[in-house]
Design a protein around this motif. Sequence first.
Motif, PDB file in Angstrom:
ATOM      1  N   GLY A  71      -5.270   4.394   0.434  1.00  0.00           N
ATOM      2  CA  GLY A  71      -6.463   3.913   0.150  1.00  0.00           C
ATOM      3  C   GLY A  71      -7.647   3.865   1.452  1.00  0.00           C
ATOM      4  N   VAL A  88      -1.664   2.114  -5.555  1.00  0.00           N
ATOM      5  CA  VAL A  88      -0.609   1.965  -6.713  1.00  0.00           C
ATOM      6  C   VAL A  88       0.138   3.250  -6.991  1.00  0.00           C
ATOM      7  N   ASP A 105      -1.779   9.873 -14.852  1.00  0.00           N
ATOM      8  CA  ASP A 105      -2.156   9.227 -13.552  1.00  0.00           C
ATOM      9  C   ASP A 105      -1.006   9.579 -12.418  1.00  0.00           C
ATOM     10  N   SER A 121      -5.923   9.791  -9.523  1.00  0.00           N
ATOM     11  CA  SER A 121      -5.501   8.400  -9.507  1.00  0.00           C
ATOM     12  C   SER A 121      -6.604   7.350  -9.785  1.00  0.00           C
ATOM     13  N   SER A 122      -6.458   6.531 -10.589  1.00  0.00           N
ATOM     14  CA  SER A 122      -7.302   5.142 -10.641  1.00  0.00           C
ATOM     15  C   SER A 122      -7.160   4.449  -9.392  1.00  0.00           C
ATOM     16  N   ASP A 123      -6.137   4.148  -8.727  1.00  0.00           N
ATOM     17  CA  ASP A 123      -5.922   3.280  -7.677  1.00  0.00           C
ATOM     18  C   ASP A 123      -4.703   3.941  -6.705  1.00  0.00           C
ATOM     19  N   ASP A 163       0.785  -1.118   0.089  1.00  0.00           N
ATOM     20  CA  ASP A 163      -0.101   0.065  -0.012  1.00  0.00           C
ATOM     21  C   ASP A 163       0.870   1.247   0.134  1.00  0.00           C
ATOM     22  N   LYS A 203     -11.113   9.311   1.588  1.00  0.00           N
ATOM     23  CA  LYS A 203     -12.121   8.551   0.358  1.00  0.00           C
ATOM     24  C   LYS A 203     -13.019   9.304  -0.035  1.00  0.00           C
TER      25      LYS A 203
END
Length: 282
Positions: A253, A100, A271, A95-97, A65, A257
């Motif tokens: 993560g 990452v 990204d 960012s899409s993730d 993470d 949020k």
Amino acid sequence: MHRSAPRLSRILACAAVPVMLVAVGCSSDSGSGSDAEKKAGSSSSSDSAGAEPTKPAVEPAKFTDLPDACTSIAKNTVKDLVPEAKKKGGTAGRSSDLAVRGSCSWNGLDDKGVKGSQYRWLSVAFTRFDSDQSLGSGAARATEDYTKQVAKEKASEGAQKAAAAAAPGIGDEATAITYQLNKTDEDFEYATVVARTGNVVVTLTYNGAGYAGAKTPSAADILKGAQKAAKEAVGKVDATAGAGGADASPSAGEAKKDDKKEEKKGDEKGDAKPESEATPKS
């Protein structure tokens, strides 16, 4: 003459019997040996085909993470490097993730009246690589990306007096790239620190310029600030390895949020890039 003919026939018949027996015996032995050899060959071929070499398992990734990019640099450090930052908490990049890729940036203009103004811009970006049996370990993949990022920074468009040097004490390996860049009719001093810790690559950029007659910040001060911030960012990544500990930073993560508005305001390209550098007009 009548007696010799039957006798000759009996002699020839007796002589023929051993020859037939020998022929049958040879034929039987030959067939038996051939079948055994065929079975042995077939078994050998089958064993050879099934015994494929096993690839050694790749090393597991150290980090699974990433920390929240906007909290990866201490508030006091941000305040010191970017006086009068527009957003004290930074602007998160899209960012899409977030496990990452993650990024954040700060910028601000410190107006000193008749003495001019000082502009500063700071950004940090994280990229994490997983271990993959076909692609290699996360650390090896991160090392490859680290090398590419250093080369990319060295070749920055319009860079003048570019120089690169090792930055010891930051992660497993780090390189500091410094250069000058003229834009908006002002001279900017740039310092980018590209670092790798385990399977994560950290790219931190710090730059500044003087406006309305103010002096351009020294290259040494910009570099010093970039190295300090980069060391803190790498330290936050390292803390994620002991998630749950007292010093562990929140992961990207888990943090922010519900802060979608911040992400939408990021103006980065791609990204992994933080928001674009918005320079003030003189």
